[in-house]
Design a protein around this motif. Structure first.
Motif, short mmCIF file in Angstrom:
data_model
loop_
_atom_site.label_atom_id
_atom_site.label_comp_id
_atom_site.label_asym_id
_atom_site.label_seq_id
_atom_site.Cartn_x
_atom_site.Cartn_y
_atom_site.Cartn_z
N PHE A 1 -25.26 68.87 38.06
CA PHE A 1 -26.01 67.68 38.47
C PHE A 1 -27.35 68.07 39.08
O PHE A 1 -27.50 69.16 39.65
CB PHE A 1 -25.20 66.87 39.49
CG PHE A 1 -23.87 66.43 38.99
CD1 PHE A 1 -23.72 65.20 38.36
CD2 PHE A 1 -22.75 67.25 39.12
CE1 PHE A 1 -22.48 64.78 37.90
CE2 PHE A 1 -21.51 66.84 38.66
CZ PHE A 1 -21.37 65.61 38.04
N ASP A 2 -28.32 67.15 38.96
CA ASP A 2 -29.59 67.33 39.66
C ASP A 2 -29.33 67.23 41.16
O ASP A 2 -28.56 66.37 41.62
CB ASP A 2 -30.59 66.24 39.25
CG ASP A 2 -31.06 66.39 37.81
OD1 ASP A 2 -31.06 67.54 37.32
OD2 ASP A 2 -31.40 65.36 37.20
N ASN A 3 -29.97 68.09 41.90
CA ASN A 3 -29.75 68.14 43.34
C ASN A 3 -30.72 67.20 44.07
O ASN A 3 -31.53 67.61 44.90
CB ASN A 3 -29.93 69.59 43.83
CG ASN A 3 -29.44 69.77 45.26
OD1 ASN A 3 -28.69 68.97 45.78
ND2 ASN A 3 -29.90 70.84 45.90
N LYS A 4 -30.62 65.93 43.74
CA LYS A 4 -31.46 64.92 44.39
C LYS A 4 -30.79 63.56 44.28
O LYS A 4 -29.89 63.34 43.46
CB LYS A 4 -32.84 64.88 43.76
CG LYS A 4 -32.85 64.54 42.27
CD LYS A 4 -34.28 64.59 41.72
CE LYS A 4 -34.29 64.25 40.23
NZ LYS A 4 -35.66 64.30 39.66
N GLY A 5 -31.24 62.65 45.12
CA GLY A 5 -30.69 61.31 45.10
C GLY A 5 -29.29 61.26 45.69
O GLY A 5 -28.89 62.10 46.50
N TYR B 1 -24.10 76.21 49.34
CA TYR B 1 -22.83 75.54 49.07
C TYR B 1 -22.62 74.40 50.07
O TYR B 1 -23.18 74.40 51.17
CB TYR B 1 -21.66 76.51 49.14
CG TYR B 1 -21.29 76.96 50.54
CD1 TYR B 1 -20.32 76.28 51.29
CD2 TYR B 1 -21.93 78.04 51.14
CE1 TYR B 1 -20.00 76.66 52.58
CE2 TYR B 1 -21.60 78.45 52.43
CZ TYR B 1 -20.64 77.75 53.14
OH TYR B 1 -20.32 78.14 54.42
N ALA B 2 -21.78 73.47 49.66
CA ALA B 2 -21.34 72.38 50.55
C ALA B 2 -19.90 72.04 50.20
O ALA B 2 -19.52 72.06 49.02
CB ALA B 2 -22.24 71.16 50.40
N LEU B 3 -19.11 71.75 51.24
CA LEU B 3 -17.70 71.41 51.07
C LEU B 3 -17.42 70.09 51.77
O LEU B 3 -17.81 69.91 52.93
CB LEU B 3 -16.80 72.50 51.66
CG LEU B 3 -17.03 73.93 51.17
CD1 LEU B 3 -16.20 74.91 51.99
CD2 LEU B 3 -16.70 74.06 49.69
N MET B 4 -16.77 69.17 51.08
CA MET B 4 -16.43 67.85 51.62
C MET B 4 -14.98 67.53 51.29
O MET B 4 -14.49 67.93 50.24
CB MET B 4 -17.36 66.79 51.04
CG MET B 4 -18.81 66.93 51.49
SD MET B 4 -20.02 66.41 50.24
CE MET B 4 -20.13 67.91 49.23
N ILE C 1 -28.56 71.28 50.11
CA ILE C 1 -28.47 72.72 49.91
C ILE C 1 -29.56 73.11 48.91
O ILE C 1 -30.19 72.26 48.30
CB ILE C 1 -27.08 73.14 49.40
CG1 ILE C 1 -26.73 72.47 48.07
CG2 ILE C 1 -26.03 72.82 50.45
CD1 ILE C 1 -25.40 72.92 47.47
N SER C 2 -29.81 74.39 48.77
CA SER C 2 -30.92 74.85 47.95
C SER C 2 -30.65 74.66 46.46
O SER C 2 -29.51 74.46 46.05
CB SER C 2 -31.19 76.33 48.23
OG SER C 2 -30.09 77.12 47.85
N GLY C 3 -31.72 74.73 45.66
CA GLY C 3 -31.60 74.67 44.22
C GLY C 3 -31.94 73.31 43.64
O GLY C 3 -31.72 72.28 44.27
#
Length: 466
Positions: free
Chosen positions: A439-443, A398-401, A416-418
């Motif tokens: 969403f894709d976890n890249k870019g 997870y990530a929180l902003m 983060i993973s995944g």
């Protein structure tokens, strides 16, 4: 009870009896779990390793200004609003007298607490200042609240020779003995004071409390825009750090630090210190208090401001957060002389908007394994300054902003993973969630919250691994 008679009682009772006379009603309520520092040393857990997120309120003058009915009302309200810590002064002044007319000390000497025989709360002749403290501790315990207690407020030490090292040591031993069986006690040494001054007194208090009761957490509550870590980080008695981010705007700050309103900077600095210790903002700007404190014509800090300080610090690795309100911190009653321009009664101010919104910080953090959380500003591709700053914290999945003003958040994905993540907006004003999508976890991805860009249009962006 006549004050002279109380003095005679006190002089006839041995100090041993004094130290052991603290039993009141605690046997009638179940002890709260003892708190301790987490295994990774950044956060708090209970004795059975359950995560504990510190959500504090500043009820500084509770012991002196609230009667038993007021104590009952205040702590029930704070429990209902999700608070689990209340910060209080044991002695605001060395001439402290509570609402019942009970003096705390003999001849204003902290080494000589004024104790009477018995503690029957139905008989005014058989309870004293310290029995009322016991009552507050019992009510707090009933409401699942820990009391973070300042032994003696800093001005009593820093202004004149009112408290010597020897007196401080005897007083701290009295406190340690009286409250040794209390599991809902946390100690805040100092009290709005400079940590580089009178260190002999503060170290004497800290060492005495910690040596006698090693299971009770101890820290130092410092002066505005300063941090316990600056003077006591390596002290053996200091279990966690506390800073006071203070009550001034950017343009009002003349302190030596460059942190100003940016309370997250204290957390980011403390997070990297060795040995590792938890840290938190123990006194940010209070809701309803003038910017800069003393000029009552200045604007007052609002609910959005206390939310900002909360999310900025917690999403930078803070182990919790302490809220405050101008009227509540001074327990302002009808007929009281107001401080800092306050005109609102504490009984009304407990329902201020910010007080009701603090629980959403705690609920958000407890939704995730926040004990593994670590700040990571590299998540943010469009970082800004002042109110455009975006704090970011992450765990494995997870990530929180947080954006304070509706600013678009550009995220560097893949932190983060995944392969894919879900994205959700969290509303700090009401705790409601709005799904964004997968969403894709890249870019790099851009996330635009609803509403226009303005201070107080704050949102938390949640990313979760799939």
């Amino acid at each position: 009870m006549n004050l002279k008679i109380k003095y005679l009682y006190a002089l006839c009772i041995s100090f041993l009896f004094t130290a052991q006379s603290g039993f009141s009603q605690s046997a009638k309520t179940k002890n709260l779990p003892q708190l301790k520092v987490s295994k990774n040393q950044h956060y708090f857990v209970t004795e059975n390793e359950k995560p504990f997120f510190w959500l504090g309120d500043t009820g500084w003058l509770t012991f002196g200004k609230l009667d038993r009915a007021g104590v009952d009302k205040y702590f029930k309200d704070r429990k209902d609003k999700g608070f689990n810590v209340v910060q209080v002064m044991v002695l605001h002044n060395i001439n402290a007298v509570n609402v019942y007319g009970d003096s705390a000390l003999i001849n204003e000497d902290v080494s000589k607490p004024l104790i009477t025989a018995g503690n029957n709360f139905n008989n005014p002749a058989e309870y004293d200042y310290w029995d009322h403290v016991d009552y507050v501790l019992d009510v707090a315990q009933k409401n699942e609240i820990y009391l973070a207690m300042v032994p003696v407020w800093g001005t009593n030490v820093s202004k004149g020779d009112k408290v010597s090292k020897e007196q401080a040591g005897k007083y701290a031993k009295f406190l340690a003995d009286r409250y040794k069986n209390r599991t809902n006690v946390i100690w805040l040494n100092g009290g709005d004071t400079h940590g580089n001054e009178f260190q002999d007194v503060w170290n004497e208090i800290g060492n005495t409390l910690k040596t006698n009761n090693p299971d009770q957490l101890v820290t130092f509550h410092p002066f505005g825009r300063t941090d316990s870590s600056e003077n006591f980080h390596n002290a053996k008695w200091l279990d966690f750090n506390m800073f006071q981010s203070g009550h001034r705007r950017y343009d009002q700050d003349s302190s030596k630090t460059n942190f100003k309103e940016d309370n997250y900077k204290f957390v980011l600095r403390d997070f990297e210190l060795k040995p590792i210790k938890p840290t938190l903002d123990g006194e940010p700007s209070y809701e309803g208090i003038p910017h800069g404190l003393h000029d009552t014509l200045q604007p007052k800090w609002k609910a959005s401001d206390v939310r900002r300080y909360g999310y900025w610090s917690v999403l930078s690795g803070g182990a919790g957060y302490t809220y405050g309100h101008n009227a509540v911190m001074q327990m302002f009653r009808k007929g009281d002389k107001p401080a800092y321009g306050n005109k609102e009664l504490w009984t009304s101010a407990i329902n201020a908007p910010g007080a009701g919104q603090m629980v959403y910080i705690k609920k958000l953090m407890l939704e995730f394994p926040f004990l593994e959380g670590a700040p990571d500003v590299s998540l943010i591709a469009n970082q800004g300054e002042k109110y455009d700053y975006i704090p970011a914290i992450k765990g494995e999945k997870y990530a929180l902003m947080y954006t304070y003003n509706g600013k678009k958040i550009e995220v560097n994905m893949g932190k983060i993973s995944g392969d894919k993540v879900t994205a959700t907006w969290y509303n700090p004003r009401n705790g409601q969630k709005t799904k964004i999508g997968t969403f894709d976890n890249k870019g790099t991805k851009e996330f635009q919250p609803s509403g226009k860009k303005e201070d107080g249009n704050d949102w938390v962006l949640i990313l979760k691994s799939i």
